[in-house]
Each structure stands twice: as structure tokens, then as C-alpha cells.
Write a protein that holds these residues in place. Sequence first.
Motif, PDB file in Angstrom:
ATOM      1  N   TYR A  39       3.010  -8.860  14.954  1.00  0.00           N
ATOM      2  CA  TYR A  39       1.859  -9.758  14.774  1.00  0.00           C
ATOM      3  C   TYR A  39       1.287  -9.737  13.357  1.00  0.00           C
ATOM      4  CZ  TYR A  39       2.027  -8.889  19.834  1.00  0.00           C
ATOM      5  OH  TYR A  39       2.434  -8.721  21.133  1.00  0.00           O
ATOM      6  N   VAL A  40       1.988  -9.138  12.415  1.00  0.00           N
ATOM      7  CA  VAL A  40       1.491  -9.039  11.040  1.00  0.00           C
ATOM      8  C   VAL A  40       1.927 -10.268  10.247  1.00  0.00           C
ATOM      9  CG1 VAL A  40       1.550  -7.723   8.887  1.00  0.00           C
ATOM     10  CG2 VAL A  40       1.562  -6.520  11.092  1.00  0.00           C
ATOM     11  N   PRO A  41       1.012 -11.010   9.628  1.00  0.00           N
ATOM     12  CA  PRO A  41       1.393 -12.165   8.813  1.00  0.00           C
ATOM     13  C   PRO A  41       2.334 -11.769   7.678  1.00  0.00           C
ATOM     14  CG  PRO A  41      -0.966 -12.174   9.242  1.00  0.00           C
ATOM     15  CD  PRO A  41      -0.451 -10.843   9.704  1.00  0.00           C
ATOM     16  N   LYS A  42       3.270 -12.639   7.371  1.00  0.00           N
ATOM     17  CA  LYS A  42       4.215 -12.380   6.287  1.00  0.00           C
ATOM     18  C   LYS A  42       3.675 -12.829   4.936  1.00  0.00           C
ATOM     19  CE  LYS A  42       8.303 -12.785   9.277  1.00  0.00           C
ATOM     20  NZ  LYS A  42       8.726 -11.367   9.114  1.00  0.00           N
ATOM     21  N   ASP A  43       2.507 -13.453   4.940  1.00  0.00           N
ATOM     22  CA  ASP A  43       1.949 -13.990   3.695  1.00  0.00           C
ATOM     23  C   ASP A  43       0.632 -13.326   3.318  1.00  0.00           C
ATOM     24  OD1 ASP A  43       0.484 -14.991   5.774  1.00  0.00           O
ATOM     25  OD2 ASP A  43       0.489 -17.079   5.102  1.00  0.00           O
ATOM     26  N   LEU A  44       0.511 -12.036   3.609  1.00  0.00           N
ATOM     27  CA  LEU A  44      -0.697 -11.325   3.203  1.00  0.00           C
ATOM     28  C   LEU A  44      -0.831 -11.333   1.679  1.00  0.00           C
ATOM     29  CD1 LEU A  44      -0.735  -8.156   5.512  1.00  0.00           C
ATOM     30  CD2 LEU A  44      -2.011 -10.277   5.789  1.00  0.00           C
ATOM     31  N   SER A  45      -2.023 -11.585   1.207  1.00  0.00           N
ATOM     32  CA  SER A  45      -2.261 -11.565  -0.237  1.00  0.00           C
ATOM     33  C   SER A  45      -2.405 -10.121  -0.716  1.00  0.00           C
ATOM     34  CB  SER A  45      -3.540 -12.348  -0.564  1.00  0.00           C
ATOM     35  OG  SER A  45      -4.677 -11.672  -0.048  1.00  0.00           O
ATOM     36  N   ASP A  46      -2.277  -9.936  -2.016  1.00  0.00           N
ATOM     37  CA  ASP A  46      -2.465  -8.599  -2.576  1.00  0.00           C
ATOM     38  C   ASP A  46      -3.876  -8.084  -2.292  1.00  0.00           C
ATOM     39  OD1 ASP A  46       0.092  -8.728  -3.498  1.00  0.00           O
ATOM     40  OD2 ASP A  46      -0.396  -8.494  -5.626  1.00  0.00           O
ATOM     41  N   LYS A  47      -4.863  -8.973  -2.279  1.00  0.00           N
ATOM     42  CA  LYS A  47      -6.231  -8.561  -1.983  1.00  0.00           C
ATOM     43  C   LYS A  47      -6.343  -8.037  -0.553  1.00  0.00           C
ATOM     44  CE  LYS A  47      -8.738 -11.621  -5.180  1.00  0.00           C
ATOM     45  NZ  LYS A  47      -9.743 -12.711  -5.265  1.00  0.00           N
ATOM     46  N   GLN A  48      -5.715  -8.723   0.382  1.00  0.00           N
ATOM     47  CA  GLN A  48      -5.751  -8.261   1.770  1.00  0.00           C
ATOM     48  C   GLN A  48      -5.086  -6.891   1.906  1.00  0.00           C
ATOM     49  OE1 GLN A  48      -4.078 -12.108   3.332  1.00  0.00           O
ATOM     50  NE2 GLN A  48      -5.557 -11.791   4.986  1.00  0.00           N
ATOM     51  N   ILE A  49      -3.931  -6.753   1.293  1.00  0.00           N
ATOM     52  CA  ILE A  49      -3.202  -5.479   1.361  1.00  0.00           C
ATOM     53  C   ILE A  49      -4.009  -4.362   0.706  1.00  0.00           C
ATOM     54  CG2 ILE A  49      -1.132  -4.265   0.567  1.00  0.00           C
ATOM     55  CD1 ILE A  49       0.366  -6.948   0.834  1.00  0.00           C
ATOM     56  N   LEU A  50      -4.695  -4.701  -0.386  1.00  0.00           N
ATOM     57  CA  LEU A  50      -5.464  -3.701  -1.137  1.00  0.00           C
ATOM     58  C   LEU A  50      -6.533  -3.030  -0.265  1.00  0.00           C
ATOM     59  CD1 LEU A  50      -5.762  -2.541  -4.060  1.00  0.00           C
ATOM     60  CD2 LEU A  50      -7.613  -4.210  -4.371  1.00  0.00           C
ATOM     61  N   LEU A  51      -7.146  -3.791   0.632  1.00  0.00           N
ATOM     62  CA  LEU A  51      -8.181  -3.234   1.500  1.00  0.00           C
ATOM     63  C   LEU A  51      -7.613  -2.115   2.378  1.00  0.00           C
ATOM     64  CD1 LEU A  51     -10.035  -6.489   2.630  1.00  0.00           C
ATOM     65  CD2 LEU A  51     -10.790  -4.840   0.907  1.00  0.00           C
ATOM     66  N   PHE A  52      -6.435  -2.344   2.941  1.00  0.00           N
ATOM     67  CA  PHE A  52      -5.797  -1.330   3.784  1.00  0.00           C
ATOM     68  C   PHE A  52      -5.351  -0.130   2.949  1.00  0.00           C
ATOM     69  CE2 PHE A  52      -5.107  -5.355   6.032  1.00  0.00           C
ATOM     70  CZ  PHE A  52      -5.557  -5.030   7.298  1.00  0.00           C
ATOM     71  N   TYR A  53      -4.774  -0.420   1.799  1.00  0.00           N
ATOM     72  CA  TYR A  53      -4.280   0.623   0.902  1.00  0.00           C
ATOM     73  C   TYR A  53      -5.413   1.552   0.480  1.00  0.00           C
ATOM     74  CZ  TYR A  53      -2.247   2.535  -3.461  1.00  0.00           C
ATOM     75  OH  TYR A  53      -1.812   3.348  -4.475  1.00  0.00           O
ATOM     76  N   ASN A  54      -6.559   0.972   0.132  1.00  0.00           N
ATOM     77  CA  ASN A  54      -7.718   1.774  -0.252  1.00  0.00           C
ATOM     78  C   ASN A  54      -8.239   2.589   0.927  1.00  0.00           C
ATOM     79  OD1 ASN A  54     -10.198   2.356  -2.052  1.00  0.00           O
ATOM     80  ND2 ASN A  54     -11.114   1.434  -0.231  1.00  0.00           N
ATOM     81  N   ALA A  55      -8.306   1.962   2.108  1.00  0.00           N
ATOM     82  CA  ALA A  55      -8.816   2.657   3.299  1.00  0.00           C
ATOM     83  C   ALA A  55      -7.971   3.877   3.637  1.00  0.00           C
ATOM     84  CB  ALA A  55      -8.855   1.702   4.483  1.00  0.00           C
ATOM     85  N   CYS A  56      -6.687   3.809   3.306  1.00  0.00           N
ATOM     86  CA  CYS A  56      -5.751   4.900   3.615  1.00  0.00           C
ATOM     87  C   CYS A  56      -5.472   5.786   2.410  1.00  0.00           C
ATOM     88  CB  CYS A  56      -4.453   4.319   4.164  1.00  0.00           C
ATOM     89  SG  CYS A  56      -4.666   3.427   5.723  1.00  0.00           S
ATOM     90  N   TYR A  57      -6.336   5.720   1.400  1.00  0.00           N
ATOM     91  CA  TYR A  57      -6.261   6.593   0.224  1.00  0.00           C
ATOM     92  C   TYR A  57      -4.895   6.541  -0.465  1.00  0.00           C
ATOM     93  CZ  TYR A  57     -10.549   8.511   2.258  1.00  0.00           C
ATOM     94  OH  TYR A  57     -11.812   8.648   2.791  1.00  0.00           O
ATOM     95  N   GLY A  58      -4.301   5.350  -0.487  1.00  0.00           N
ATOM     96  CA  GLY A  58      -3.047   5.172  -1.211  1.00  0.00           C
ATOM     97  C   GLY A  58      -1.814   5.690  -0.510  1.00  0.00           C
ATOM     98  N   ASP A  59      -1.943   6.158   0.715  1.00  0.00           N
ATOM     99  CA  ASP A  59      -0.791   6.635   1.492  1.00  0.00           C
ATOM    100  C   ASP A  59      -0.085   5.425   2.089  1.00  0.00           C
ATOM    101  OD1 ASP A  59       0.828   7.505   3.713  1.00  0.00           O
ATOM    102  OD2 ASP A  59      -0.208   9.424   3.655  1.00  0.00           O
ATOM    103  N   VAL A  60       1.118   5.117   1.605  1.00  0.00           N
ATOM    104  CA  VAL A  60       1.812   3.897   1.998  1.00  0.00           C
ATOM    105  C   VAL A  60       2.142   3.874   3.484  1.00  0.00           C
ATOM    106  CG1 VAL A  60       3.952   2.564   1.703  1.00  0.00           C
ATOM    107  CG2 VAL A  60       2.719   3.426  -0.309  1.00  0.00           C
ATOM    108  N   GLU A  61       2.621   4.984   4.016  1.00  0.00           N
ATOM    109  CA  GLU A  61       2.988   5.009   5.441  1.00  0.00           C
ATOM    110  C   GLU A  61       1.753   4.856   6.329  1.00  0.00           C
ATOM    111  OE1 GLU A  61       6.074   4.746   6.536  1.00  0.00           O
ATOM    112  OE2 GLU A  61       6.536   4.608   4.389  1.00  0.00           O
ATOM    113  N   ARG A  62       0.660   5.512   5.969  1.00  0.00           N
ATOM    114  CA  ARG A  62      -0.588   5.345   6.722  1.00  0.00           C
ATOM    115  C   ARG A  62      -1.087   3.915   6.620  1.00  0.00           C
ATOM    116  NH1 ARG A  62      -5.133   9.300   4.929  1.00  0.00           N
ATOM    117  NH2 ARG A  62      -6.302   7.915   6.327  1.00  0.00           N
TER     118      ARG A  62
END
Length: 308
Positions: A39-62
Motif C-alpha cells: 500500500y506504499v505509493p511509488k511516487d513519494l516525494s523526498d519531503k515525504q520520505i524525509l519525515l520518516f527518515y528523521n523520525a527514525c533517526y536516519g536508520d534506513v531499515e527502521r
Amino acid sequence: MPVDLEFDYKQSTASMDIFSQSSIDELRAWTEKLDKSKYVPKDLSDKQILLFYNACYGDVERTKSCIEKYYSCRKNAPEFFDNRYLHLEDMKNAQQVLEFSFLPGKSCDGYDIVYHRLHDTDPSKYSLETGVKLLFMTLDACLYKRGPSPGFIFLFDMRGVRFGHITRISLFCQKERKRSLRKFFIYIQEGVPVRMRAIHVLNTEPVLDKLILLIRPFMDKKFFDMIKFHNKTEDLESFYETAIPRSSLPPDHGGTLPDTQTLHKKCMQQLQLLEPYFKAEEEQRIAALPDKKREKAMEKAFKNLEID
């Protein structure tokens, strides 16, 4: 179609404690290859991805796990995340009964603050579902405008919560609706793209014990330990010095901001202006569904949409 957010990407990444553009690129490539069953969109923007990346302290797998949980929760809880239009009748009622705001100030540690309390304390007018929907719309609006944050604090004023409210929440927990409450806590603990730092509950009422008895089974220990309770007679000087300063609080709590109703009305105006964003975000999620589920979701969206 990618969903754009208002915050400035370069300014946000420059102020983050952990950032790697190569990690964002890796995550974007990963989303593009995901099966639609996620159910994950294939067209997520870098801004959208950045929110998750920051929330997970830069841990890619998390970050990957958080993204999957986020979209799974939003797909499985349409009562919270679909048809987010303030002109709908149930949402109009919720705006009169409840107050929400992402406060203009920050905590002592520089964290964003989401505020909530009852405006009308009549239990018969209270709806948990629409309250949760407005809560998440307020949080989404803060992320849309401010971008990644070093932390979030939820500030809830419990004044006016009575046994009748607990009864309505208890009825909500019965039978199949119990799943909605479970979905709320799964999302807030595992899927929401923020660094949750604390939850402060002010002006605790005598019914607090009964409320905790209802919702404690849905909370893990780490989340429950974030909750700090403050009774009506507590001296808040330590709270002002270590948690949230007076300059970031409304006068109802000893602060210097505008009153809570003024803050709420401003927040609702902002949510109204963000209706195109809420619509685009839902359409992005619908487009990511497998074909049959997408058709059903589109039919439901058109059926439920009311033109003001």
C-alpha cells in the motif's frame, strides 16, 4: 502524482542532526520497487520520505518499517484518514466540541507541541472517531508546514472530562469498534512519522483511573512511560522551566499565547486551507492500492464526498 509539502527541504536538512541524501535516494528507489500489497505509493516525494527518515533517526531499515506501517494503518483505518473535509456535518460538530492547535511556540528543548482539550464538556456531543481524525489532521498540518522536527510533545487538558465521556469511549471499545482504538495506538506508536518525546496531561480529573484502565492494554511500556500527569493543584513552575515555557502556552495554563479558542479557530482555518493537500494525500494512497481495492476505495470516496 507526488504530494508536495510546504516546508523548505534544504533548510530542513541543514538543521537535522542526521541526514544523508544518498539514504533518501535509496529509500525512494525502494518505494518504487515495492509490491502494491504494501500500500506504499511509488511516487513519494523526498519531503515525504524525509519525515520518516528523521523520525527514525536516519536508520534506513527502521524507516522502511515505519513507512510500511504508516500506509498500512491509513489503509486500514479509513474512519481516521479518509474524507478529511471540515464541511462534513460530523466534522463541523467536532470543531464546536473540541479544541486543537499546533502551538506557535516550542518546548524548552525545541520540540513542536500539539494541544487538545474539550470546548463543550457535554458527553453526548463527544465523538472519539472525529476527535482522532482532527488530531491527526492537526499533526499532519504541522508536519506539512514545519517539516522534520527534533521532537513532538502532545499536551492534553483533561479539564471537563467526566464519567459520561468514559462511557462513550467504553462503548467505542465494544465489539468491532474496539479495533479502531487498537489501530489508533498502533499508528501513534509505530507509524506516525515524528519523534514522540512526551505526552503531558494537565488538570487530571477523578475519572483518570477509569480511562487508563480502558486504554492501557493498547499501549506498550515505552509509550506509557512518556505520559506525565499533572493534577489541578500542582505547582507548574518546574513544568514551565523544564518542559514547556509560559511563552509557549495559552493563558489557561499560565502562558502568554492567545486563548485556546483563538488558537483553535486559527488551526481550523489552516486545516481548511489545506483541504487540497488532504485530498491529494488520500488520492495518492488510493492510487497505490491493488486494482480491485483501488476501485472500491474510489467508489467509496466519491460516494462519501459532499459538496459544500
